[in-house]
Write an enzyme that holds these catalytic residues in place. Structure first.
Site, PDB file in Angstrom:
ATOM      1  N   ASN A  20       0.817  -1.224   0.000  1.00  0.00           N
ATOM      2  CA  ASN A  20       0.000   0.000   0.000  1.00  0.00           C
ATOM      3  C   ASN A  20       0.848   1.270   0.000  1.00  0.00           C
ATOM      4  OD1 ASN A  20      -2.412   1.790   0.949  1.00  0.00           O
ATOM      5  ND2 ASN A  20      -0.930   1.920   2.622  1.00  0.00           N
ATOM      6  N   TYR A  45       3.320  10.312 -11.581  1.00  0.00           N
ATOM      7  CA  TYR A  45       2.641   9.475 -10.577  1.00  0.00           C
ATOM      8  C   TYR A  45       1.762   8.430 -11.272  1.00  0.00           C
ATOM      9  CZ  TYR A  45      -0.758   8.196  -6.954  1.00  0.00           C
ATOM     10  OH  TYR A  45      -1.584   7.496  -6.109  1.00  0.00           O
ATOM     11  N   GLY A  46       0.932   8.887 -12.239  1.00  0.00           N
ATOM     12  CA  GLY A  46       0.065   7.951 -12.962  1.00  0.00           C
ATOM     13  C   GLY A  46       0.877   6.917 -13.729  1.00  0.00           C
ATOM     14  N   ALA A  47       1.981   7.377 -14.311  1.00  0.00           N
ATOM     15  CA  ALA A  47       2.834   6.454 -15.072  1.00  0.00           C
ATOM     16  C   ALA A  47       3.413   5.378 -14.160  1.00  0.00           C
ATOM     17  CB  ALA A  47       3.960   7.231 -15.763  1.00  0.00           C
ATOM     18  N   LYS A 103       2.055   4.256 -11.360  1.00  0.00           N
ATOM     19  CA  LYS A 103       0.983   3.345 -10.969  1.00  0.00           C
ATOM     20  C   LYS A 103       0.619   2.415 -12.142  1.00  0.00           C
ATOM     21  CE  LYS A 103       0.096   4.623  -6.668  1.00  0.00           C
ATOM     22  NZ  LYS A 103       0.292   3.709  -5.526  1.00  0.00           N
TER      23      LYS A 103
END
Ligand code: NAP
Length: 244
Positions: free
Chosen positions: A85, A150-152, A154
């Site tokens: 997490n 950040y999206g990349a 994830k």
């Protein structure tokens, strides 16, 4: 351990979503170990969660391979459930600067979001129950909707998870990703959202409300359940529209 309780390791278990996941497993009688960099934050969470067993804490920087190796002896010898997490918000793409700053931001996002998942999983793979082991990683809707580095990062976790699921399948173990949309009440954004921000976030959902840490904990618990042994290599989107 008795026949039903499990050994559960949760990274970032001291705050936000991780703390709700910790409370959920502790309440159902599992032996839970939580990891994070700040020992005092972990201890405070452990003290406020009451289950059948005390929550164990291990302070470690999961982006640092040497620190993980140094702490391995403090982690359980058998792991039934690993919840990856730990992660952190990136710097906005519009933060400016030259290429040096861009490279620094991307490296920081990699350190914050990819390495803690990959390194902890690699370290614990030999200890993962076979059969029956469960790896559940907390990704983000940003992997599907975009959000700079950040999206990349994830999205990278989802590709990585697919390979992990292939590795674990013959061992009778599974690997899945929970992909939350906005979740209120965590340290992720560094403070509470304004009413305006909350209403903007709410409008992006399919369910007409923003997520709570307990919503994500429920999804993690479902994927970690013994009955979920046929679900692997999947991701579970939480409540948010996939498009803009
Ligand atoms: N909140 C949201 O809207 C949202 C939406 C989608 C996905 N997520 C994801 O949900 C996960 C949990 O975030 P949250 O919202 O609950 O925020 P949070 O309260 O800030 O939790 C992040 C946790 O990760 C730990 N952590 C971060 N880097 C670490 C490292 N290098 N080593 C060890 N522990 C580390 C932090 O503890 P220390 O600082 O003490 O190390 C903290 O307990 C993250 O992966 C995040 O990307 C959040």
């Amino acid at each position: 351990m008795n026949g039903t309780e499990r050994s559960v390791v949760i990274s970032g278990g001291g705050t936000g979503i991780g703390r709700a996941v910790t409370a959920r497993f502790a309440r159902q009688g599992d032996r839970v170990t939580i990891l994070g960099r700040r020992a005092e934050v972990l201890r405070a969470a452990a003290d406020m969660i009451h289950g059948a067993h005390p929550v164990r804490t291990v302070a470690v920087d999961l982006s640092d391979p040497a620190d993980i190796e140094a702490r391995l002896s403090e982690l359980p010898e058998q792991v039934d459930v690993l919840v990856n997490n730990a992660g952190g918000r990136g710097t906005p793409a519009a933060a400016g600067g030259g290429l040096k700053e861009v490279a620094e931001r991307w490296r920081r996002d990699f350190d914050n979001n990819v390495l803690p998942v990959v390194l902890l999983t690699e370290a614990l793979l030999p200890r993962l129950a076979s059969p029956g082991g469960r790896v559940v990683t907390v990704g983000s809707i940003a992997a599907l909707r975009g959000n700079g580095a950040y999206g990349a990062m994830k999205a990278a976790l989802q590709a990585w998870n697919h390979t992990l699921a292939g590795q674990l399948g013959p061992r009778g173990a599974t690997a899945n990703v929970v992909v939350p949309g906005y979740v209120a009440g965590t340290d992720f954004f560094g403070g509470p959202a304004t009413e305006e921000e909350l209403s903007r976030r709410r409008a992006q959902t399919l369910v007409g409300r923003v997520g709570e840490p307990e919503d994500v904990a429920a999804a993690v618990a479902f994927l970690a359940a013994p009955e979920a042994g046929y679900i692997t290599g999947e991701f579970l989107n939480g409540g948010t529209l996939l498009g803009r």
